[in-house]
Scaffold this active site. Structure first.
Site, PDB file in Angstrom:
ATOM      1  N   ASP A   1     -44.924  -8.366  28.370  1.00 33.84           N
ATOM      2  CA  ASP A   1     -44.749  -7.616  27.274  1.00 33.84           C
ATOM      3  C   ASP A   1     -43.388  -7.253  27.008  1.00 33.84           C
ATOM      4  O   ASP A   1     -43.082  -6.026  26.647  1.00 33.84           O
ATOM      5  CB  ASP A   1     -45.767  -6.151  27.505  1.00 33.84           C
ATOM      6  CG  ASP A   1     -45.921  -5.482  26.044  1.00 33.84           C
ATOM      7  OD1 ASP A   1     -45.529  -6.252  25.040  1.00 33.84           O
ATOM      8  OD2 ASP A   1     -46.344  -4.319  25.936  1.00 33.84           O
TER       9      ASP A   1
ATOM     10  N   LEU B   1     -40.508 -11.593  20.754  1.00 29.87           N
ATOM     11  CA  LEU B   1     -39.155 -12.571  20.438  1.00 29.87           C
ATOM     12  C   LEU B   1     -38.434 -11.909  19.077  1.00 29.87           C
ATOM     13  O   LEU B   1     -37.257 -12.247  19.088  1.00 29.87           O
ATOM     14  CB  LEU B   1     -39.363 -14.089  20.110  1.00 29.87           C
ATOM     15  CG  LEU B   1     -39.655 -14.883  21.586  1.00 29.87           C
ATOM     16  CD1 LEU B   1     -39.970 -16.236  21.329  1.00 29.87           C
ATOM     17  CD2 LEU B   1     -38.777 -14.706  22.528  1.00 29.87           C
ATOM     18  N   ARG B   2     -38.891 -11.170  18.301  1.00 26.56           N
ATOM     19  CA  ARG B   2     -38.294 -10.498  17.232  1.00 26.56           C
ATOM     20  C   ARG B   2     -37.825 -11.212  16.084  1.00 26.56           C
ATOM     21  O   ARG B   2     -37.608 -10.747  15.125  1.00 26.56           O
ATOM     22  CB  ARG B   2     -37.195  -9.521  17.823  1.00 26.56           C
ATOM     23  CG  ARG B   2     -37.545  -8.461  18.828  1.00 26.56           C
ATOM     24  CD  ARG B   2     -38.372  -7.539  18.612  1.00 26.56           C
ATOM     25  NE  ARG B   2     -38.962  -6.369  19.448  1.00 26.56           N
ATOM     26  CZ  ARG B   2     -39.891  -5.967  19.639  1.00 26.56           C
ATOM     27  NH1 ARG B   2     -41.111  -6.171  18.875  1.00 26.56           N
ATOM     28  NH2 ARG B   2     -40.243  -4.722  20.626  1.00 26.56           N
TER      29      ARG B   2
ATOM     30  N   HIS C   1     -54.906  -5.581  21.373  1.00 29.38           N
ATOM     31  CA  HIS C   1     -54.215  -4.275  21.704  1.00 29.38           C
ATOM     32  C   HIS C   1     -55.057  -3.259  21.700  1.00 29.38           C
ATOM     33  O   HIS C   1     -55.309  -2.672  20.643  1.00 29.38           O
ATOM     34  CB  HIS C   1     -53.013  -4.334  20.632  1.00 29.38           C
ATOM     35  CG  HIS C   1     -52.286  -3.050  20.757  1.00 29.38           C
ATOM     36  ND1 HIS C   1     -50.719  -3.102  21.389  1.00 29.38           N
ATOM     37  CD2 HIS C   1     -52.363  -1.718  20.713  1.00 29.38           C
ATOM     38  CE1 HIS C   1     -50.446  -1.837  21.218  1.00 29.38           C
ATOM     39  NE2 HIS C   1     -51.222  -0.979  20.913  1.00 29.38           N
TER      40      HIS C   1
ATOM     41  N   HIS D   1     -47.319 -12.747  27.063  1.00 27.38           N
ATOM     42  CA  HIS D   1     -47.138 -11.948  26.055  1.00 27.38           C
ATOM     43  C   HIS D   1     -45.531 -11.442  26.093  1.00 27.38           C
ATOM     44  O   HIS D   1     -45.093 -10.569  26.693  1.00 27.38           O
ATOM     45  CB  HIS D   1     -47.910 -10.823  26.521  1.00 27.38           C
ATOM     46  CG  HIS D   1     -48.087  -9.408  25.773  1.00 27.38           C
ATOM     47  ND1 HIS D   1     -49.055  -8.604  25.646  1.00 27.38           N
ATOM     48  CD2 HIS D   1     -47.161  -8.812  24.813  1.00 27.38           C
ATOM     49  CE1 HIS D   1     -48.920  -7.842  24.517  1.00 27.38           C
ATOM     50  NE2 HIS D   1     -47.570  -7.774  24.204  1.00 27.38           N
TER      51      HIS D   1
HETATM   52 ZN   LIG Z   1     -49.390  -4.475  22.365  1.00 27.81          ZN
END
Ligand SMILES: [Zn+2]
Length: 440
Positions: free
Chosen positions: A306, A64-65, A180, A61
Site C-alpha cells: 500500500d 504511483l501518483r 477498500h 497494491h
Molecule cells: Zn485502500
C-alpha cells in the site's frame, strides 16, 4: 550477458524449492538451477553464500501518483523504488488524477512503465466512473486495455447494487474486484484507531467496525454474484475472522495486509508522528497478532505495501490535517524479516510466498520462478544484512516512512529482470540503484 549465482539458498515455495545451490542466468533466461554449476564461457560469478535467491517480489497494491501528483511520485520513480525493494512487478491503484477509468488512462500507465524500465506495472482500473460510486466504469474496455483488476481504492463502493454488478462483470473477465473496505459513514472524521489510545491522545477514532461491516457486506455480495473479491489492507482481527469464514464456506475471497499492520500498533502514535498515519489506521496489539497468525495460516493470502507517497510539506502539519499513507516499497522486505521472520512469527518460505506466488495468482500474473528455461525474474537478498533506514536515500520521491532511523535486517543484493541486472550502489544501505553495466 550471463551471471552465475553461487551457493545461495534457492527458495521458490510455489515449486517446492528450498535448497542451497547455484543458478545460471544467460540471455535473460534461467539456464540451470541447483547443484554446483560449472558454466561454459565466462559468466560473471556472484558469491551468494548466506543469501536467498527467490522469484522477484510482486506488490499488488501500490500508488504511483502519476498522472496528477508527479510531485509525490512518478511511474519512473515508483518503479525505481520498487526495484530497490526487490519487486519485479507491481500493481498500481487507479486513484490518480484523472483516475484510471478509461482505456486511454490504462494505456498511458503501461506506456510510461515501458519507458521507465524493467519493472512490470499492472494497472488496476476503476470500478466506477471517476471513482464517484455512481455508475460502473467500462470494465470490459479497461480489461482489454490491460487492467489486471478493478478497484475504487481510497473509496468503498457504497451502493450494494453497483458492487454486485461490478462483481458480476469482473467474473466474466476472471479478474478480482479489490475492495477498500471502509464504511465512511462510520469512519468519518477519524484519524486513528478508535480505542483507549485515541481517547488518551484526544484524537478522533476510526472504529474497527468501519472495516468489518464493509468486508461482511462485500463477502455477501461476492457470494450472490459468484464473483472474485479481494480485500485490500485488512487491519483488524474481526476483518480476518470474516475472511476466514468466507474461505471456509468456499467463496472466491482473497485478502492482503501491509507490513505496517504486521509491525506497528496504535501505541506507536504517542508522538503524533504523521508518518504513522495510515488508512485503515494502525490497530491494537491484538489486531496485529491476529494478522500475523492469519498470514502464517494463509487466511491472509498476500502481503502488499500500500505504498502511498506524500510530499514532505503535506505530512509536516498537525496530525488531524495530514494525509493518510506511508511509503513502503523500499522497506517492505526488511520490515517483514525484522518484525516477523526474525521474531519467530513467520517462516521465511511463507513470507516469500506472500510476496511472490500468492499475489501473482490473485492478479492472474504468470510468475516465472526458479525454473530452467523461464525468464529471469529473481531477487537476491541477504536476510542477515542490516541497515539503517535513511529516507533521504529513497528512490521514491517521497519520504513518509514510519521506520526512519530504525536498524532493520534484510538487504537487497540484486534483482535480475530478463537481460537486466539491477544492483545497489556500494554502501548504499538499501538506497540508490543502477542497471548493471558489467559488459560480457
Ligand atoms: Zn485502500
Amino acid at each position: 550477458m550471463a551471471w552465475l549465482v553461487k551457493g545461495a539458498r534457492l527458495l521458490d515455495p510455489a515449486r517446492g524449492i528450498d535448497r542451497t545451490g547455484d543458478l545460471l542466468v544467460d540471455g535473460g533466461k534461467i539456464v540451470r538451477v541447483g547443484g554446483e554449476i560449472r558454466a561454459d564461457g565466462e559468466p560473471a560469478t556472484i558469491e551468494a553464500k548466506g543469501c536467498v535467491l527467490a522469484p522477484a517480489f510482486v506488490d499488488m497494491h501500490v500508488h504511483l501518483r502519476e498522472p496528477g501528483r508527479e510531485d509525490a511520485e512518478t511511474i519512473e520513480s515508483g518503479t525505481r523504488a520498487a526495484a530497490a525493494g526487490g519487486f519485479g512487478a507491481i500493481a498500481c491503484m487507479p486513484n490518480t488524477d484523472p483516475p484510471l477509468d478509461s482505456q486511454g488512462a490504462i494505456r498511458f500507465v503501461l506506456e510510461r512503465a515501458e519507458e521507465a524500465g524493467p519493472v512490470q506495472v499492472l494497472p488496476i482500473g476503476c470500478i466506477t466512473a471517476g471513482r464517484r460510486g455512481e455508475r460502473l466504469a467500462e470494465i470490459g474496455d479497461l480489461v482489454r486495455a490491460g487492467a489486471a483488476a478493478i478497484s475504487d481504492d481510497g473509496s468503498w463502493v457504497e451502493s450494494p447494487l453497483l458492487m454486485r454488478r461490478a462483481l458480476e462483470y469482473a467474473r466474466m473477465f476472471d479478474i478480482p474486484v479489490v475492495t477498500h473496505a471502509e464504511d465512511k459513514r462510520l469512519s468519518a472524521g477519524g484519524v486513528m484507531h478508535e480505542g483507549e489510545m485515541s481517547l488518551h491522545l484526544g484524537l478522533r477514532g476510526i472504529p474497527a467496525e468501519s472495516e468489518v461491516v464493509a468486508i461482511e457486506r462485500d463477502v455477501r455480495l461476492a457470494e450472490l454474484a459468484e464473483g472474485r473479491l479481494h480485500v485490500a489492507h485488512v487491519s483488524t482481527a474481526e476483518g480476518v475472522a470474516v475472511v476466514r469464514r468466507a474461505k471456509e464456506r468456499g467463496l472466491a475471497v482473497t485478502a492482503e495486509t501491509a507490513p505496517h499492520y504486521l509491525a506497528l500498533t496504535d501505541r506507536c502514535l504517542a508522538g503524533y508522528d504523521t508518518n504513522r498515519k495510515v488508512n485503515p489506521p494502525l490497530r491494537t496489539a491484538a489486531d496485529r497478532d491476529a494478522l500475523r497468525g492469519a498470514v502464517a495460516d494463509g487466511v491472509i493470502d498476500a502481503i502488499a505495501t500500500d505504498h502511498a507517497p506524500h510530499p514532505l510539506h503535506e505530512k509536516e502539519v498537525e496530525f488531524d490535517a495530514a494525509p493518510f499513507g506511508v511509503v513502503g516499497l523500499e522497506t517492505a522486505l526488511a520490515v517483514l524479516l525484522t518484525y516477523l521472520v526474525r521474531a519467530g512469527h513467520l517462516p521465511l518460505p511463507r513470507l516469500v510466498e506472500c510476496l511472490t506466488s500468492a499475489p501473482a495468482k490473485i492478479l492472474g500474473l504468470d510468475l516465472p520462478g526458479l525454473a530452467e528455461g523461464a525468464d529471469a525474474s529473481l531477487v537476491l537478498f541477504d536476510p542477515e544484512g542490516s541497515w539503517v533506514v535513511d529516507p533521504s536515500r529513497f528512490e521514491s520521491l517521497s519520504r513518509n516512512t514510519p521506520f526512519a532511523g530504525e536498524r532493520l535486517f534484510g538487504e537487497i543484493k540484486a534483482l535480475f529482470l530478463g537481460p537486466k541486472r539491477i544492483v545497489p550502489r556500494p554502501k548504499s544501505g538499501g538506497g540508490f540503484l543502477f542497471p548493471d553495466e558489467e559488459a560480457r
